[in-house]
Design a protein around this motif. Structure first.
Motif, PDB file in Angstrom:
ATOM      1  N   HIS A  41      19.519  -5.009   2.556  1.00 49.24           N
ATOM      2  CA  HIS A  41      18.569  -3.914   2.777  1.00 49.24           C
ATOM      3  C   HIS A  41      18.412  -3.625   4.277  1.00 49.24           C
ATOM      4  CE1 HIS A  41      16.689  -2.842  -1.160  1.00 49.24           C
ATOM      5  NE2 HIS A  41      17.267  -3.976  -1.520  1.00 49.24           N
ATOM      6  N   VAL A 117      13.263 -10.185   5.457  1.00 51.21           N
ATOM      7  CA  VAL A 117      12.007 -10.876   5.762  1.00 51.21           C
ATOM      8  C   VAL A 117      12.096 -12.347   5.359  1.00 51.21           C
ATOM      9  CG1 VAL A 117      10.841 -10.255   3.580  1.00 51.21           C
ATOM     10  CG2 VAL A 117       9.480 -10.781   5.586  1.00 51.21           C
ATOM     11  N   GLY A 141       6.926  -8.335   9.921  1.00 51.84           N
ATOM     12  CA  GLY A 141       7.716  -8.473   8.704  1.00 51.84           C
ATOM     13  C   GLY A 141       7.096  -7.784   7.505  1.00 51.84           C
ATOM     14  N   TYR A 142       7.773  -7.915   6.364  1.00 45.73           N
ATOM     15  CA  TYR A 142       7.351  -7.282   5.107  1.00 45.73           C
ATOM     16  C   TYR A 142       7.390  -5.768   5.202  1.00 45.73           C
ATOM     17  CZ  TYR A 142       5.966 -11.063   2.076  1.00 45.73           C
ATOM     18  OH  TYR A 142       5.978 -12.125   1.232  1.00 45.73           O
ATOM     19  N   ALA A 144       8.840  -2.104   4.369  1.00 43.16           N
ATOM     20  CA  ALA A 144       9.586  -1.319   3.388  1.00 43.16           C
ATOM     21  C   ALA A 144       9.537   0.137   3.838  1.00 43.16           C
ATOM     22  CB  ALA A 144       8.983  -1.489   1.997  1.00 43.16           C
ATOM     23  N   LYS A 157       4.118  -1.557   6.209  1.00 44.28           N
ATOM     24  CA  LYS A 157       4.024  -3.006   5.998  1.00 44.28           C
ATOM     25  C   LYS A 157       3.302  -3.256   4.686  1.00 44.28           C
ATOM     26  CE  LYS A 157       2.211  -7.276   8.132  1.00 44.28           C
ATOM     27  NZ  LYS A 157       3.362  -8.150   7.960  1.00 44.28           N
ATOM     28  N   GLU A 158       3.924  -4.052   3.822  1.00 41.76           N
ATOM     29  CA  GLU A 158       3.337  -4.305   2.498  1.00 41.76           C
ATOM     30  C   GLU A 158       2.401  -5.502   2.517  1.00 41.76           C
ATOM     31  OE1 GLU A 158       6.350  -4.801  -0.437  1.00 41.76           O
ATOM     32  OE2 GLU A 158       6.826  -2.656  -0.472  1.00 41.76           O
ATOM     33  N   PHE A 159       1.282  -5.332   1.833  1.00 41.39           N
ATOM     34  CA  PHE A 159       0.363  -6.438   1.582  1.00 41.39           C
ATOM     35  C   PHE A 159       0.253  -6.624   0.073  1.00 41.39           C
ATOM     36  CE2 PHE A 159      -0.930  -5.003   5.813  1.00 41.39           C
ATOM     37  CZ  PHE A 159      -0.958  -6.222   6.479  1.00 41.39           C
ATOM     38  N   VAL A 164      -0.336  -0.806   1.236  1.00 34.71           N
ATOM     39  CA  VAL A 164       0.656  -0.601   2.289  1.00 34.71           C
ATOM     40  C   VAL A 164      -0.044  -0.118   3.548  1.00 34.71           C
ATOM     41  CG1 VAL A 164       2.633   0.797   2.988  1.00 34.71           C
ATOM     42  CG2 VAL A 164       2.499  -0.079   0.650  1.00 34.71           C
ATOM     43  N   ALA A 165       0.272  -0.751   4.669  1.00 34.03           N
ATOM     44  CA  ALA A 165      -0.285  -0.315   5.947  1.00 34.03           C
ATOM     45  C   ALA A 165       0.784   0.464   6.688  1.00 34.03           C
ATOM     46  CB  ALA A 165      -0.727  -1.512   6.773  1.00 34.03           C
ATOM     47  N   LYS A 166       0.469   1.706   7.025  1.00 31.73           N
ATOM     48  CA  LYS A 166       1.375   2.492   7.849  1.00 31.73           C
ATOM     49  C   LYS A 166       1.046   2.140   9.293  1.00 31.73           C
ATOM     50  CE  LYS A 166       2.675   7.319   8.386  1.00 31.73           C
ATOM     51  NZ  LYS A 166       2.232   8.669   8.046  1.00 31.73           N
ATOM     52  N   GLN A 178      11.701  -5.950   3.954  1.00 29.69           N
ATOM     53  CA  GLN A 178      11.450  -6.265   2.545  1.00 29.69           C
ATOM     54  C   GLN A 178      12.289  -5.346   1.648  1.00 29.69           C
ATOM     55  OE1 GLN A 178       9.122  -8.423   0.598  1.00 29.69           O
ATOM     56  NE2 GLN A 178      10.610  -7.541  -0.779  1.00 29.69           N
ATOM     57  N   ALA A 179      12.410  -4.117   2.063  1.00 31.95           N
ATOM     58  CA  ALA A 179      13.248  -3.169   1.331  1.00 31.95           C
ATOM     59  C   ALA A 179      13.587  -2.017   2.265  1.00 31.95           C
ATOM     60  CB  ALA A 179      12.508  -2.634   0.099  1.00 31.95           C
ATOM     61  N   PRO A 183      17.624   2.332  -1.691  1.00 31.99           N
ATOM     62  CA  PRO A 183      18.436   1.161  -2.003  1.00 31.99           C
ATOM     63  C   PRO A 183      19.800   1.210  -1.313  1.00 31.99           C
ATOM     64  CG  PRO A 183      17.967   2.475  -3.982  1.00 31.99           C
ATOM     65  CD  PRO A 183      17.198   3.073  -2.876  1.00 31.99           C
TER      66      PRO A 183
END
Ligand SMILES: Cc1cc2nc3c(=O)[nH]c(=O)nc-3n(C[C@H](O)[C@H](O)[C@H](O)COP(=O)(O)OP(=O)(O)OC[C@H]3O[C@@H](n4cnc5c(N)ncnc54)[C@H](O)[C@@H]3O)c2cc1C
Ligand SMILES: Nc1ncnc2c1ncn2[C@@H]1O[C@H](COP(=O)(O)O)[C@@H](O)[C@H]1O
Lengths: 253, 321
Positions: A41, A117, A141-142, A144, A157-159, A164-166, A178-179, A183
């Motif tokens: 990814h 990540v 990290g994290y 997507a 950033k994913e929690f 999701v935090a932009k 993370q992604a 894809p």
């Protein structure tokens, strides 16, 4: 802009894994290695950034079985430079890999390092943040999905729980992917073969091999389930009968 | 001498995250075994009261407006000097979006070893071992807990949230952070993905699909089954990343935790990041062609057949009756 993607090759979890006679390490003899999915990814994300904003994408991998395929596939997808790290041996941890990547990164002086990540075989932390510290770069990290706006990265950033935090992040930076935004693209094997003929892999010999911080492993094993599912068997019809019965008992049919 | 068992508290939008209590439960066990104090590290903006039910001997609360939202830069800038002045015997962070940004950074800065994906600690006399889970849950690793300092990222599963909640308010020391100079990561906004879609955490029946489904066209079969059972379709991470289903349908560590009466898992291997979010289901039925798939250790019932065959058979069965 230079983007480097250091990738890890890890055991293919689809295959049967086994433990070596010492009982403290994976048996690598017949192990099929594949690219860590999240590193794949990371390559895709780097190429998406290149396509939208222009960049030189450099992919590097340790010289393990399968490294050439991974590197040439990256070239076929759009990577510009391929680096194979020689001299690491068969088994090494993230601290060693980060130490070995450090001088190569200093030489390249990237604006961005993208890496998965985590890798499924991580035991001593993750490559990205360890490498970032060694380079005195910042790490997040994290992630997507990301894009560039006025020279800054805008990333998601994913929690946990789907939050999701932009965020706005300044370059240079190391990012744990993370992604990718979309894809990883499908690369036909004919294009990988083509890349084998046209692209070139640079070999970089490593010097420092510091394994100081490896945790002392006393035992490695495959978990024995305390309880295992009751297997429903028979013809497809018989199985679905049994399943419907279970669903009825659960009160959902 | 390094001393103290530190736990990095995670909180989100005004509430302590469950993983924090799980870490405190693990940390209390370590503290008892080693005779160390357990110290919770809480960073935030005017949230001292959040420390009230943390089961710790002491809470060190770092207060600054820039700590309102999580930023790896701001956290590291605040924590690094503290760790340098008070090196811990063990520092526990979550194997999460917060913990993983911090644990490795501090460890490399101070030359501490790291134990990732740590599940639990085991003790035999004076000896403490870590137990980690790698390779998607297929391999367990045990080793001696490194000394004199170690950084740990902990996964949930072995310790209970309740064990990390205290009855008495802990002793709280507030550190007034003067300024944060080097924060190059700023929150723009929080985005709730696909708000308005069904909330899978409230569904009573879930038909979950994984990469083993192989062809997105077969999603229709899962939808048909979910419809017939009055439930919804959800999926594992690869399915969401491929765009087969919206992010609101993601089950797992980075998605939602679910607690249906029945959870049907079609072509899902049972990686820890997935299974940690389905343990509250009453009945799990797993359909997977690989008899060694870890999902069978979580499921009450298993079917070692092709996902599409079973979906088709079930749908036919329901239509006929
Ligand atoms: C930081 C992080 C966070 C993550 N968060 C999440 C998360 O929130 N949710 C999540 O799900 N994952 C998450 N993951 C990913 C997780 O590690 C796994 O990679 C993922 O859960 C695997 O999904 P899967 O089971 O669908 O695919 P795979 O692991 O590829 O499994 C596919 C399964 O299908 C079976 N199969 C193949 N063909 C068939 C067939 N014809 N019929 C039936 N079965 C078949 C195979 O035997 C296999 O067991 C996360 C990973 C990381 C690193
Ligand atoms: N000793 C260190 N080792 C690694 N990274 C550091 C160190 N000191 C600072 N940093 C990181 O590098 C960034 C730049 O620091 P500075 O050198 O203070 O400009 C800091 O915000 C830290 O994230």
């Amino acid at each position: 802009m230079k983007i480097v993607v250091p990738v890890k090759l890890i055991p293919d979890l689809v295959e049967e894994l086994s433990i070596d006679p010492s009982g403290t390490a994976l048996d690598m003899t017949w192990m099929r290695l594949v690219i860590n999915e999240l590193d794949h990814h990371a390559i895709e994300q780097a190429i998406l950034l290149k396509e939208k904003f222009g960049a030189e994408v450099i992919v590097m991998a340790p010289d393990l079985e399968g490294a050439d395929d991974v590197l040439f596939t990256a070239a076929a997808a759009g990577a510009d430079r391929l680096i194979r790290i020689i001299g690491l041996g068969e088994s090494f941890n993230n601290h060693t890999l980060a130490a070995v990547c450090q001088p190569i990164m200093v030489d390249i002086n990237p604006d961005m390092i993208l890496t998965g990540v985590q890798a499924t075989d991580d035991l001593d932390g993750q490559l990205g943040p360890i490498l970032a510290e060694r380079l005195k770069m910042h790490y997040i990290g994290y992630i997507a999905g990301m894009s560039l706006e006025n020279g800054s990265l805008i990333l998601n950033k994913e929690f946990p729980g789907g939050l999701v935090a932009k965020m706005k992040v300044e370059l240079p930076v190391v990012v744990g992917i993370q992604a990718a935004e979309s894809p990883p693209r499908y690369i036909a094997y004919s294009r990988v073969r083509q890349a084998r003929n046209s692209a070139e892999i640079e070999d970089i010999q490593t010097t420092e091999l510091d394994t100081n911080l490896s945790p002392a492993i006393t035992r490695m094993f495959q978990p024995e389930a305390e309880e295992r599912a009751q297997i429903l068997s028979g013809s497809l019809d018989e199985i679905s009968d049994q399943m419907i019965k279970i669903l009825k008992e659960a009160g959902v049919v | 001498m390094p001393s103290g068992i530190y736990v990095l508290i995670e909180h989100q939008q005004g509430a302590v995250e469950d993983i924090s209590y799980v870490m405190l439960a693990a940390g209390n066990m370590l503290a008892k075994q080693t005779g160390e104090e357990i110290i919770a590290l809480l960073l935030g903006n005017k949230i001292k009261e959040m420390a009230g039910d943390l089961k710790a001997d002491q809470v060190i609360y770092f207060d600054h407006p820039d700590l309102e939202d999580f930023s790896p830069d701001a956290y590291l800038e605040v924590l690094a000097p503290y760790i340098e002045a008070h090196p811990p015997k063990a520092f526990i962070g979550g194997h999460t979006s917060v913990g993983m940004d911090i644990v490795c950074g501090l460890a490399s800065r101070f030359g501490f070893p790291i134990i990732s994906q740590c599940q639990k600690f085991k003790t035999e006399g004076e000896t403490i071992r870590f137990v980690s889970q790698i390779c998607g849950g297929k391999i367990i690793v045990e080793g001696l807990l490194p000394e004199p300092s170690v950084m740990i990222s902990l996964v949930p599963g072995s310790y209970k949230v309740e064990q990390g909640k205290g009855d008495v308010s802990p002793d709280i020391e507030t550190v007034e952070v003067a300024e944060i100079l080097n924060n190059r990561m700023k929150l723009i906004e929080y985005v709730e993905l696909d708000a308005g879609d069904v909330d899978i955490s409230k569904e009573e029946v879930l038909v979950a699909v994984g990469r083993g489904l192989q062809n997105p066209n077969d999603l229709e079969l899962a939808q048909e089954l979910a419809g017939a059972l009055g439930g919804s379709v959800c999926g594992s991470r690869p399915v969401i990343d491929q765009g087969w289903l919206p992010a609101s349908r993601l089950v797992g560590k980075s998605g939602k935790s679910v607690s249906p009466k029945v959870y049907l898992a079609f072509g899902i291997s049972g990686a820890p990041e997935h299974t940690q979010a389905i343990t509250e289901s009453d009945i799990i039925i797993a359909i997977n062609t690989d008899p060694n798939a870890p999902i069978f250790e979580f499921a009450k019932y298993g079917v070692e057949e092709d996902a599409v065959d079973i979906l088709t058979a079930l749908n036919d069965h329901i239509t006929q009756n």
